[in-house]
Design a protein around this motif. Structure first.
Motif, mmCIF file in Angstrom:
data_model
loop_
_atom_site.group_PDB
_atom_site.id
_atom_site.type_symbol
_atom_site.label_atom_id
_atom_site.label_comp_id
_atom_site.label_asym_id
_atom_site.label_seq_id
_atom_site.Cartn_x
_atom_site.Cartn_y
_atom_site.Cartn_z
ATOM 1 N N TYR A 1 9.444 -7.923 2.258
ATOM 2 C CA TYR A 1 8.264 -7.740 3.096
ATOM 3 C C TYR A 1 7.713 -6.325 2.996
ATOM 4 C CZ TYR A 1 9.512 -12.141 5.207
ATOM 5 O OH TYR A 1 9.804 -13.447 5.420
ATOM 6 N N GLY A 2 6.401 -6.241 2.914
ATOM 7 C CA GLY A 2 5.727 -4.957 2.996
ATOM 8 C C GLY A 2 6.061 -3.984 1.892
ATOM 9 N N THR A 3 6.479 -4.455 0.727
ATOM 10 C CA THR A 3 6.800 -3.552 -0.361
ATOM 11 C C THR A 3 5.551 -2.773 -0.740
ATOM 12 O OG1 THR A 3 8.461 -5.066 -1.188
ATOM 13 C CG2 THR A 3 7.686 -3.391 -2.709
ATOM 14 N N VAL A 4 5.653 -1.462 -0.739
ATOM 15 C CA VAL A 4 4.492 -0.625 -1.020
ATOM 16 C C VAL A 4 4.846 0.439 -2.039
ATOM 17 C CG1 VAL A 4 3.470 -0.941 1.266
ATOM 18 C CG2 VAL A 4 5.020 0.951 0.881
ATOM 19 N N LYS A 5 3.797 1.028 -2.598
ATOM 20 C CA LYS A 5 3.955 2.182 -3.471
ATOM 21 C C LYS A 5 2.809 3.137 -3.161
ATOM 22 C CE LYS A 5 1.657 -0.013 -7.432
ATOM 23 N NZ LYS A 5 0.344 0.393 -7.312
ATOM 24 N N ASN A 6 2.908 4.352 -3.617
ATOM 25 C CA ASN A 6 1.840 5.327 -3.397
ATOM 26 C C ASN A 6 0.522 4.776 -3.931
ATOM 27 O OD1 ASN A 6 3.711 7.050 -2.305
ATOM 28 N ND2 ASN A 6 3.822 8.390 -4.072
ATOM 29 N N GLY A 7 -0.537 4.915 -3.154
ATOM 30 C CA GLY A 7 -1.854 4.461 -3.561
ATOM 31 C C GLY A 7 -2.223 3.078 -3.072
ATOM 32 N N ASP A 8 -1.256 2.299 -2.555
ATOM 33 C CA ASP A 8 -1.586 0.982 -2.015
ATOM 34 C C ASP A 8 -2.564 1.136 -0.848
ATOM 35 O OD1 ASP A 8 -0.005 -0.318 -3.810
ATOM 36 O OD2 ASP A 8 1.599 -0.799 -2.401
ATOM 37 N N GLN A 9 -3.444 0.136 -0.686
ATOM 38 C CA GLN A 9 -4.480 0.196 0.340
ATOM 39 C C GLN A 9 -4.409 -1.030 1.241
ATOM 40 O OE1 GLN A 9 -8.375 1.587 -1.294
ATOM 41 N NE2 GLN A 9 -7.321 1.236 -3.240
ATOM 42 N N GLU A 10 -4.853 -0.862 2.486
ATOM 43 C CA GLU A 10 -4.922 -1.965 3.451
ATOM 44 C C GLU A 10 -6.256 -1.897 4.178
ATOM 45 O OE1 GLU A 10 -0.223 -2.018 4.801
ATOM 46 O OE2 GLU A 10 -1.715 -1.213 6.159
ATOM 47 N N PHE A 11 -6.761 -3.064 4.535
ATOM 48 C CA PHE A 11 -7.933 -3.175 5.387
ATOM 49 C C PHE A 11 -7.518 -4.070 6.546
ATOM 50 C CE2 PHE A 11 -10.875 -1.104 2.640
ATOM 51 C CZ PHE A 11 -10.349 -1.305 1.365
ATOM 52 N N SER A 12 -7.800 -3.651 7.779
ATOM 53 C CA SER A 12 -7.351 -4.439 8.919
ATOM 54 C C SER A 12 -8.351 -4.386 10.064
ATOM 55 C CB SER A 12 -5.980 -3.948 9.395
ATOM 56 O OG SER A 12 -6.016 -2.575 9.691
ATOM 57 N N VAL A 13 -8.195 -5.340 10.957
ATOM 58 C CA VAL A 13 -8.949 -5.396 12.203
ATOM 59 C C VAL A 13 -7.943 -5.164 13.321
ATOM 60 C CG1 VAL A 13 -10.336 -6.877 13.702
ATOM 61 C CG2 VAL A 13 -10.590 -7.029 11.220
ATOM 62 N N TRP A 14 -8.290 -4.377 14.320
ATOM 63 C CA TRP A 14 -7.351 -4.056 15.382
ATOM 64 C C TRP A 14 -8.045 -4.086 16.743
ATOM 65 C CZ3 TRP A 14 -8.838 0.082 18.233
ATOM 66 C CH2 TRP A 14 -9.718 0.999 17.641
ATOM 67 N N ARG B 1 -4.349 3.977 3.366
ATOM 68 C CA ARG B 1 -3.876 4.202 1.998
ATOM 69 C C ARG B 1 -2.530 4.909 2.079
ATOM 70 N NH1 ARG B 1 -6.447 4.635 -3.084
ATOM 71 N NH2 ARG B 1 -5.272 5.925 -4.519
ATOM 72 N N VAL B 2 -1.541 4.362 1.373
ATOM 73 C CA VAL B 2 -0.210 4.976 1.348
ATOM 74 C C VAL B 2 -0.299 6.257 0.525
ATOM 75 C CG1 VAL B 2 2.196 4.701 0.634
ATOM 76 C CG2 VAL B 2 0.941 2.758 1.583
ATOM 77 N N ILE B 3 0.077 7.375 1.152
ATOM 78 C CA ILE B 3 0.035 8.650 0.416
ATOM 79 C C ILE B 3 1.434 9.141 0.035
ATOM 80 C CG2 ILE B 3 -2.220 9.410 1.213
ATOM 81 C CD1 ILE B 3 -0.907 11.039 3.368
ATOM 82 N N MET B 4 2.456 8.687 0.756
ATOM 83 C CA MET B 4 3.836 9.031 0.412
ATOM 84 C C MET B 4 4.731 7.855 0.797
ATOM 85 S SD MET B 4 3.884 12.088 -0.894
ATOM 86 C CE MET B 4 5.587 12.549 -0.852
ATOM 87 N N HIS B 5 5.648 7.488 -0.104
ATOM 88 C CA HIS B 5 6.579 6.393 0.164
ATOM 89 C C HIS B 5 7.996 6.892 -0.041
ATOM 90 C CE1 HIS B 5 8.325 2.446 0.378
ATOM 91 N NE2 HIS B 5 8.871 2.618 -0.803
ATOM 92 N N TRP B 6 8.843 6.655 0.956
ATOM 93 C CA TRP B 6 10.260 6.985 0.894
ATOM 94 C C TRP B 6 11.047 5.728 1.232
ATOM 95 C CZ3 TRP B 6 6.915 10.065 3.924
ATOM 96 C CH2 TRP B 6 6.601 11.296 3.381
ATOM 97 N N PRO B 7 12.345 5.691 0.917
ATOM 98 C CA PRO B 7 13.150 4.503 1.230
ATOM 99 C C PRO B 7 13.179 4.156 2.725
ATOM 100 C CG PRO B 7 14.329 5.890 -0.315
ATOM 101 C CD PRO B 7 13.109 6.666 0.120
ATOM 102 N N LYS B 8 13.105 5.150 3.602
ATOM 103 C CA LYS B 8 13.186 4.873 5.044
ATOM 104 C C LYS B 8 11.831 4.860 5.738
ATOM 105 C CE LYS B 8 17.853 6.329 5.572
ATOM 106 N NZ LYS B 8 18.789 5.781 6.472
ATOM 107 N N GLY B 9 10.738 5.064 5.008
ATOM 108 C CA GLY B 9 9.424 5.046 5.649
ATOM 109 C C GLY B 9 8.310 5.368 4.673
ATOM 110 N N ASN B 10 7.080 5.185 5.126
ATOM 111 C CA ASN B 10 5.942 5.592 4.307
ATOM 112 C C ASN B 10 4.874 6.206 5.193
ATOM 113 O OD1 ASN B 10 4.325 3.347 5.256
ATOM 114 N ND2 ASN B 10 5.409 2.073 3.800
#
Length: 185
Positions: free
Chosen positions: A44-57, A85-94
């Protein structure tokens, strides 16, 4: 006029509950098949640097905190859209950059007079500078903390005639992002 805004907020909240999940960009899996092998484990939620999301809240505050606010007893309800936009990804958070557009904001607060009747106002705004840190980035449920800054334009001066229609905003909060599959949450 306020009945229309209340209806708009109600429709927005219902749409958040009933609409399909919001899709995010994901790494290319190298497969053209939509069939999933039963032995395949969903990450779930696998991400890498540069991934983008668009959402309604949707969100709100049932009372104002007296740290930065100077209007006791104020409440705020908001409906908006967010780009992340993911700017930094680490194993315990992004860490994500966020920009938000507040499509509808509904504010109530007590009048600064002895009878203290409640006043209502509505407006919209933008928060172009925001950051969010998601914990447990590869899990289905991801708690997060966030902060953002921007402005809110109201239809009448806030908090009274001495105030302004244009107001700066600061936001600090927490939330939970729930992923329903590999590429949407």
């Amino acid at each position: 006029m306020y009945d229309r805004l209340s209806l708009l907020l109600l429709i927005g909240v219902i749409s958040l509950v009933c609409v399909e999940p919001v899709f995010a960009q994901q790494p290319d899996q190298g497969s053209t098949s939509n069939h999933k092998d039963s032995s395949e484990v969903t990450n779930y939620g696998t991400v890498k640097n540069g991934d983008q999301e668009f959402s309604v809240w949707a969100g709100g505050s049932v009372n104002s905190v007296q740290i930065l606010a100077r209007t006791p007893g104020a409440t705020l309800s908001m409906l908006g859209m967010r780009y992340s936009r993911v700017i930094m990804h680490w194993p315990k958070g992004n860490l994500k950059y966020n920009a938000e557009l507040s499509v509808a904001s509904y504010l109530t607060y007590p009048e600064f007079k002895p009878d203290r009747k409640r006043i209502s106002d509505f407006g919209s705004g933008i928060s172009p500078l925001g950051f969010q840190y998601n914990f447990r980035p590869d899990q289905k449920v991801q708690p997060f903390i966030f902060t953002s800054g921007g402005f809110l334009y109201l239809h009448k001066p806030f908090p009274d005639a001495r105030g302004k229609k244009f107001n700066f905003t600061f936001e600090l909060g927490t939330g939970i992002q729930v992923y329903h599959g590999n590429s949407y949450g």
